[in-house]
Write a protein that holds these residues in place. Structure first.
Motif, PDB file in Angstrom:
ATOM      1  N   TRP B  82       0.827  -1.222   0.000  1.00 52.56           N
ATOM      2  CA  TRP B  82       0.000   0.000   0.000  1.00 52.56           C
ATOM      3  C   TRP B  82       0.852   1.260   0.000  1.00 52.56           C
ATOM      4  O   TRP B  82       0.445   2.296  -0.527  1.00 52.56           O
ATOM      5  N   GLN B  83       2.048   1.183   0.603  1.00 47.42           N
ATOM      6  CA  GLN B  83       2.955   2.335   0.520  1.00 47.42           C
ATOM      7  C   GLN B  83       3.326   2.616  -0.929  1.00 47.42           C
ATOM      8  O   GLN B  83       3.287   3.764  -1.388  1.00 47.42           O
ATOM      9  N   THR B  84       3.654   1.542  -1.674  1.00 52.61           N
ATOM     10  CA  THR B  84       4.015   1.703  -3.080  1.00 52.61           C
ATOM     11  C   THR B  84       2.821   2.201  -3.883  1.00 52.61           C
ATOM     12  O   THR B  84       2.946   3.092  -4.726  1.00 52.61           O
ATOM     13  N   TRP B  85       1.659   1.618  -3.624  1.00 48.76           N
ATOM     14  CA  TRP B  85       0.417   2.046  -4.293  1.00 48.76           C
ATOM     15  C   TRP B  85       0.225   3.545  -4.111  1.00 48.76           C
ATOM     16  O   TRP B  85       0.037   4.288  -5.081  1.00 48.76           O
ATOM     17  N   ASP B  86       0.275   3.993  -2.858  1.00 46.94           N
ATOM     18  CA  ASP B  86      -0.011   5.402  -2.580  1.00 46.94           C
ATOM     19  C   ASP B  86       1.051   6.328  -3.151  1.00 46.94           C
ATOM     20  O   ASP B  86       0.739   7.415  -3.650  1.00 46.94           O
ATOM     21  N   LEU B  87       2.317   5.904  -3.095  1.00 52.22           N
ATOM     22  CA  LEU B  87       3.398   6.736  -3.642  1.00 52.22           C
ATOM     23  C   LEU B  87       3.244   6.892  -5.151  1.00 52.22           C
ATOM     24  O   LEU B  87       3.339   7.995  -5.697  1.00 52.22           O
ATOM     25  N   LEU B  88       2.968   5.780  -5.826  1.00 53.20           N
ATOM     26  CA  LEU B  88       2.794   5.803  -7.275  1.00 53.20           C
ATOM     27  C   LEU B  88       1.587   6.666  -7.656  1.00 53.20           C
ATOM     28  O   LEU B  88       1.643   7.485  -8.581  1.00 53.20           O
ATOM     29  N   MET B  89       0.495   6.496  -6.898  1.00 53.21           N
ATOM     30  CA  MET B  89      -0.722   7.256  -7.175  1.00 53.21           C
ATOM     31  C   MET B  89      -0.474   8.746  -6.974  1.00 53.21           C
ATOM     32  O   MET B  89      -0.897   9.576  -7.788  1.00 53.21           O
ATOM     33  N   LEU B  90       0.240   9.087  -5.894  1.00 52.06           N
ATOM     34  CA  LEU B  90       0.555  10.494  -5.620  1.00 52.06           C
ATOM     35  C   LEU B  90       1.296  11.131  -6.789  1.00 52.06           C
ATOM     36  O   LEU B  90       0.890  12.182  -7.301  1.00 52.06           O
ATOM     37  N   TRP B  91       2.376  10.498  -7.231  1.00 52.76           N
ATOM     38  CA  TRP B  91       3.202  11.085  -8.280  1.00 52.76           C
ATOM     39  C   TRP B  91       2.483  11.129  -9.619  1.00 52.76           C
ATOM     40  O   TRP B  91       2.512  12.143 -10.309  1.00 52.76           O
ATOM     41  N   LEU B  92       1.823  10.039  -9.987  1.00 50.95           N
ATOM     42  CA  LEU B  92       1.154  10.013 -11.288  1.00 50.95           C
ATOM     43  C   LEU B  92       0.000  11.005 -11.316  1.00 50.95           C
ATOM     44  O   LEU B  92      -0.158  11.766 -12.275  1.00 50.95           O
ATOM     45  N   ALA B  93      -0.824  11.043 -10.257  1.00 51.41           N
ATOM     46  CA  ALA B  93      -1.988  11.935 -10.252  1.00 51.41           C
ATOM     47  C   ALA B  93      -1.540  13.396 -10.240  1.00 51.41           C
ATOM     48  O   ALA B  93      -2.095  14.234 -10.964  1.00 51.41           O
ATOM     49  N   GLN B  94      -0.512  13.706  -9.456  1.00 49.50           N
ATOM     50  CA  GLN B  94      -0.098  15.105  -9.363  1.00 49.50           C
ATOM     51  C   GLN B  94       0.537  15.572 -10.677  1.00 49.50           C
ATOM     52  O   GLN B  94       0.252  16.672 -11.152  1.00 49.50           O
ATOM     53  N   LEU B  95       1.378  14.727 -11.286  1.00 54.95           N
ATOM     54  CA  LEU B  95       2.003  15.133 -12.553  1.00 54.95           C
ATOM     55  C   LEU B  95       0.957  15.205 -13.671  1.00 54.95           C
ATOM     56  O   LEU B  95       0.951  16.132 -14.477  1.00 54.95           O
ATOM     57  N   HIS B  96       0.045  14.232 -13.705  1.00 55.80           N
ATOM     58  CA  HIS B  96      -1.035  14.223 -14.700  1.00 55.80           C
ATOM     59  C   HIS B  96      -1.925  15.453 -14.533  1.00 55.80           C
ATOM     60  O   HIS B  96      -2.207  16.171 -15.490  1.00 55.80           O
ATOM     61  N   GLY B  97      -2.329  15.709 -13.293  1.00 52.42           N
ATOM     62  CA  GLY B  97      -3.198  16.863 -13.031  1.00 52.42           C
ATOM     63  C   GLY B  97      -2.482  18.168 -13.334  1.00 52.42           C
ATOM     64  O   GLY B  97      -3.067  19.073 -13.939  1.00 52.42           O
ATOM     65  N   ALA B  98      -1.214  18.276 -12.947  1.00 49.93           N
ATOM     66  CA  ALA B  98      -0.469  19.513 -13.192  1.00 49.93           C
ATOM     67  C   ALA B  98      -0.297  19.745 -14.685  1.00 49.93           C
ATOM     68  O   ALA B  98      -0.454  20.870 -15.172  1.00 49.93           O
ATOM     69  N   ASN B  99      -0.003  18.691 -15.427  1.00 47.81           N
ATOM     70  CA  ASN B  99       0.143  18.879 -16.874  1.00 47.81           C
ATOM     71  C   ASN B  99      -1.190  19.267 -17.515  1.00 47.81           C
ATOM     72  O   ASN B  99      -1.229  20.104 -18.425  1.00 47.81           O
ATOM     73  N   GLY B 100      -2.287  18.682 -17.013  1.00 47.63           N
ATOM     74  CA  GLY B 100      -3.605  19.077 -17.515  1.00 47.63           C
ATOM     75  C   GLY B 100      -3.893  20.539 -17.210  1.00 47.63           C
ATOM     76  O   GLY B 100      -4.395  21.270 -18.064  1.00 47.63           O
ATOM     77  N   GLY B 127       5.011  21.140  -6.585  1.00 45.61           N
ATOM     78  CA  GLY B 127       6.228  20.747  -5.883  1.00 45.61           C
ATOM     79  C   GLY B 127       5.955  20.510  -4.408  1.00 45.61           C
ATOM     80  O   GLY B 127       6.418  19.523  -3.820  1.00 45.61           O
ATOM     81  N   LEU B 128       5.159  21.392  -3.802  1.00 43.02           N
ATOM     82  CA  LEU B 128       4.816  21.240  -2.392  1.00 43.02           C
ATOM     83  C   LEU B 128       4.084  19.920  -2.141  1.00 43.02           C
ATOM     84  O   LEU B 128       4.417  19.163  -1.227  1.00 43.02           O
ATOM     85  N   VAL B 129       3.080  19.623  -2.980  1.00 46.81           N
ATOM     86  CA  VAL B 129       2.293  18.405  -2.808  1.00 46.81           C
ATOM     87  C   VAL B 129       3.167  17.159  -2.967  1.00 46.81           C
ATOM     88  O   VAL B 129       3.101  16.219  -2.161  1.00 46.81           O
ATOM     89  N   LEU B 130       4.036  17.156  -3.977  1.00 41.99           N
ATOM     90  CA  LEU B 130       4.891  15.986  -4.199  1.00 41.99           C
ATOM     91  C   LEU B 130       5.882  15.805  -3.052  1.00 41.99           C
ATOM     92  O   LEU B 130       6.087  14.691  -2.557  1.00 41.99           O
ATOM     93  N   PHE B 131       6.483  16.920  -2.601  1.00 38.70           N
ATOM     94  CA  PHE B 131       7.464  16.845  -1.527  1.00 38.70           C
ATOM     95  C   PHE B 131       6.805  16.384  -0.227  1.00 38.70           C
ATOM     96  O   PHE B 131       7.240  15.411   0.406  1.00 38.70           O
ATOM     97  N   LEU B 132       5.722  17.053   0.147  1.00 40.47           N
ATOM     98  CA  LEU B 132       5.055  16.742   1.414  1.00 40.47           C
ATOM     99  C   LEU B 132       4.484  15.324   1.402  1.00 40.47           C
ATOM    100  O   LEU B 132       4.664  14.550   2.349  1.00 40.47           O
ATOM    101  N   GLY B 133       3.827  14.959   0.322  1.00 40.93           N
ATOM    102  CA  GLY B 133       3.231  13.630   0.230  1.00 40.93           C
ATOM    103  C   GLY B 133       4.275  12.524   0.321  1.00 40.93           C
ATOM    104  O   GLY B 133       4.095  11.539   1.049  1.00 40.93           O
ATOM    105  N   THR B 134       5.379  12.701  -0.407  1.00 46.49           N
ATOM    106  CA  THR B 134       6.450  11.702  -0.381  1.00 46.49           C
ATOM    107  C   THR B 134       7.059  11.610   1.016  1.00 46.49           C
ATOM    108  O   THR B 134       7.281  10.510   1.545  1.00 46.49           O
ATOM    109  N   LEU B 135       7.303  12.776   1.608  1.00 47.19           N
ATOM    110  CA  LEU B 135       7.876  12.809   2.950  1.00 47.19           C
ATOM    111  C   LEU B 135       6.994  12.051   3.936  1.00 47.19           C
ATOM    112  O   LEU B 135       7.468  11.232   4.735  1.00 47.19           O
ATOM    113  N   VAL B 136       5.682  12.294   3.871  1.00 45.79           N
ATOM    114  CA  VAL B 136       4.760  11.668   4.817  1.00 45.79           C
ATOM    115  C   VAL B 136       4.744  10.152   4.637  1.00 45.79           C
ATOM    116  O   VAL B 136       4.789   9.398   5.605  1.00 45.79           O
ATOM    117  N   ILE B 137       4.743   9.674   3.398  1.00 46.27           N
ATOM    118  CA  ILE B 137       4.712   8.226   3.183  1.00 46.27           C
ATOM    119  C   ILE B 137       6.001   7.585   3.711  1.00 46.27           C
ATOM    120  O   ILE B 137       5.965   6.537   4.357  1.00 46.27           O
TER     121      ILE B 137
END
Ligand code: HEM
Lengths: 144, 144
Positions: B82-100, B127-137
């Protein structure tokens, strides 16, 4: 309309041809794109808030539990159903976009595929909303 | 639901009513936009599983959102899956959403300075969301 013809313009008469319709503007293609854009933005803004609220697990169990309490409120729960519906539409329509892009017959069936995903959306959302509401109602009246 | 068209004036795709194109330097961007386009589709496919799975587990399965609290998160993040699931989801969703969102900003802003600062805001928030989210996981501590 006056029955008297207006003076003819100088030069060759250019008849402005009125097409009998447009393939995109004002039709399923355009509206599905509008909905895709709005649901994508909504999800993006929610993701921002959601990463911040989840980050409270790093502060203390109590501050996390307190922020999660807001999600359990019945009114917020209805908004969550809206969010799930928005993400589900975006995901299904995203699959439709990819099908149009990569399947050689995709563009021919773009309209039928839109009605197909609307159908899938309803089939998922009706029981989905039911369960989301039931969890909250049971919690509200202490039957669980 | 078929639409009848006048044979003499077949339907057409109208020219977009958007603003005239900005002058974009012809060579400086390489194939960036092509890769961004492809990334939206690849990440979208993975997000179907990650995001819809997440929404289903969190909102519908068992007690839905009503059962979520600090202990629940601690239980899930004790598993690398679940850690991997959430980390992958965080990065993909944030980059996808930011590019959109970058596309949407490019579509609607008229002045160069507005466009520039909206994008800076977007990149800072992302950047804030990716940094904070990764740090928390990675630094989550169930014993605090
Ligand atoms: C669940 C699976 C998802 C799928 C299958 C999906 C698919 C897509 C596709 C195919 C596009 C179009 C890209 C283009 O036109 O070049 C797109 C755009 C977009 N997506 Fe997603 N997406 C998903 C999840 C998300 C999430 C979680 C977010 C928010 C963080 C998001 C935000 C956006 C935004 C803002 C756009 C731009 C819309 C526009 O340009 O009009 N998407 N998505």
């Amino acid at each position: 309309m006056s029955s008297v013809a207006p003076p003819a313009p100088a030069g060759p008469v250019v008849r402005k041809k009125k097409p009998s319709g447009t393939l995109y503007r004002g039709r399923e293609g355009m509206w599905s794109w509008v909905a895709h854009r709005i649901t994508g933005m909504l999800t993006f803004f929610f993701l921002f808030a959601h990463v911040l609220d989840t980050a409270l697990v790093r502060v203390s169990p109590d501050s996390y539990d307190r922020i999660i309490e807001t999600y359990k409120n019945p009114i917020v729960n209805l908004m969550e159903i809206g969010l799930v519906g928005a993400v589900l539409y975006h995901a299904l329509n995203g699959i439709r976009i990819m099908t149009i892009d990569f399947w050689f017959k995709g563009p021919n069936y773009q309209r039928q595929m839109l009605w197909a995903i609307v159908g899938i959306w309803l089939v998922v959302m009706i029981p989905g909303s039911y369960f989301m509401i039931i969890h909250t109602v049971e919690n509200l009246f202490g039957s669980k | 639901m078929s639409v009848e068209f006048d044979e003499a004036h077949p339907p057409m795709i109208e020219v977009p009513r958007s603003m005239p194109p900005r002058r974009v330097p012809r060579t400086s961007r390489g194939n960036f936009e092509l890769y961004a386009w492809l990334f939206m589709r690849v990440s979208g496919m993975l997000l179907v599983v990650l995001v819809l799975g997440h929404l289903f587990i969190m909102n519908i399965l068992d007690g839905g959102v009503q059962r979520i609290n600090f202990a629940f998160v601690a239980g899930r993040w004790s598993s690398p899956f679940w850690q991997t699931w959430d980390l992958l989801m965080l990065w993909l969703a944030q980059l996808h959403g930011a590019n959109g969102m970058r596309t949407i900003i490019n579509d609607y802003t008229r002045r160069d300075t507005t466009r520039f600062w909206l994008k800076m805001l977007l990149y800072a928030a992302s950047g804030l969301v990716l940094f904070l989210g990764t740090l928390v996981i990675f630094t989550f501590d169930p014993t605090i």
